[in-house]
Design a protein around this motif. Sequence first.
Motif, PDB file in Angstrom:
ATOM      1  N   LYS A 155      -5.417   9.353   4.583  1.00  0.00           N
ATOM      2  CA  LYS A 155      -5.021   8.167   5.431  1.00  0.00           C
ATOM      3  C   LYS A 155      -3.945   8.318   6.589  1.00  0.00           C
ATOM      4  N   ASP A 191       8.786   4.095   2.749  1.00  0.00           N
ATOM      5  CA  ASP A 191       7.733   4.351   3.309  1.00  0.00           C
ATOM      6  C   ASP A 191       7.268   5.922   3.533  1.00  0.00           C
ATOM      7  N   TRP A 238       1.505   7.781   1.530  1.00  0.00           N
ATOM      8  CA  TRP A 238       0.370   6.731   1.532  1.00  0.00           C
ATOM      9  C   TRP A 238      -0.029   6.783   0.120  1.00  0.00           C
ATOM     10  N   THR A 292      -0.825   6.069  -3.807  1.00  0.00           N
ATOM     11  CA  THR A 292      -0.841   4.829  -4.516  1.00  0.00           C
ATOM     12  C   THR A 292      -0.262   5.477  -6.117  1.00  0.00           C
ATOM     13  N   TYR A 293      -0.433   6.483  -6.432  1.00  0.00           N
ATOM     14  CA  TYR A 293       0.030   6.919  -7.704  1.00  0.00           C
ATOM     15  C   TYR A 293       0.872   8.031  -7.523  1.00  0.00           C
ATOM     16  N   GLU A 343      -0.615  11.402  -6.871  1.00  0.00           N
ATOM     17  CA  GLU A 343      -1.324  11.699  -5.718  1.00  0.00           C
ATOM     18  C   GLU A 343      -0.337  12.079  -4.762  1.00  0.00           C
ATOM     19  N   SER A 344       0.915  12.179  -5.021  1.00  0.00           N
ATOM     20  CA  SER A 344       1.980  12.275  -3.896  1.00  0.00           C
ATOM     21  C   SER A 344       2.674  13.582  -4.028  1.00  0.00           C
ATOM     22  N   HIS A 383       5.603   0.159   1.217  1.00  0.00           N
ATOM     23  CA  HIS A 383       4.344   0.970   0.833  1.00  0.00           C
ATOM     24  C   HIS A 383       4.405   2.097  -0.077  1.00  0.00           C
ATOM     25  N   ASP A 384       5.510   2.149  -0.635  1.00  0.00           N
ATOM     26  CA  ASP A 384       5.634   3.399  -1.623  1.00  0.00           C
ATOM     27  C   ASP A 384       5.110   2.824  -3.048  1.00  0.00           C
ATOM     28  N   TYR A 385       3.859   2.786  -3.084  1.00  0.00           N
ATOM     29  CA  TYR A 385       3.222   2.309  -4.283  1.00  0.00           C
ATOM     30  C   TYR A 385       3.215   3.390  -5.365  1.00  0.00           C
ATOM     31  N   TRP A 386       3.465   4.599  -5.129  1.00  0.00           N
ATOM     32  CA  TRP A 386       3.624   5.660  -5.970  1.00  0.00           C
ATOM     33  C   TRP A 386       5.049   5.531  -6.678  1.00  0.00           C
TER      34      TRP A 386
END
Length: 231
Positions: free
Chosen positions: A17, A52, A55, A57-58, A61-62, A83-86
């Motif tokens: 992304k 932020d 990107w 999500t988990y 993934e980061s 946007h820090d969904y993780w």
Amino acid sequence: MALYAISDLHLPLGVNKPMDVFGKAWENYVQRLRDNWQITVKKDDVVVLPGDFSWATYLSESRSDFEYLDSLNGRKIMIKGNHDYWWTTMNKLNEFIAENNYSTIHFLQNSSFCYNGISICGTRGWTTPQGSMSDEDSRIYEREVLRLELSLKAAQYKENIIAFTHFPPVLKDYRKNKMVDILNRYGVKKCVFGHIHSSGVKNVAEGCIDGIDYTLVSCDYREFMPVKIAE
């Protein structure tokens, strides 16, 4: 030693992304950020990242994004963005950092850090309450107000606090709200924030407003250059 800040990195190294879809300002931004960071920030400096970051999500993934950040100079202090969904519980975040030996990275939530006689405090914040807000937005905003106060209460240096938020506490046409009241109550004289990009900067209020100096540090606004906040 110096204290820097930069926000809204939106790193895409663990997910596909990239931000360059938003225009030329974002072209090759991951490398540009690294180059600027490494020539500006020294190993004994501190950099606050007000939200932020990735990107992903988990948290799983980061990892590539955290490896990138840990490889950069300085000690990093991170605040959650919208946007820090993780971002998960503090226990899980600290376990993740320890397991992967990301020794330069720390998280700020309901807490504070010390830097050269300065207390670093902050929280994510939320949309400034202009006009009517949904029940959900009101609930989140009130929670963030409480988190900001918890962080300010944790400050070791009560007379020298710099507050960092992801969302701007003020806008040009809206300068009075509960977050600003708390900043004033705790004697905060400087607040650093992110979240705002491109055309949104026209609504940003920077400079000294009612005794508090506000600074926007979104990375595209600052051309991917960490901003010096204090010596």
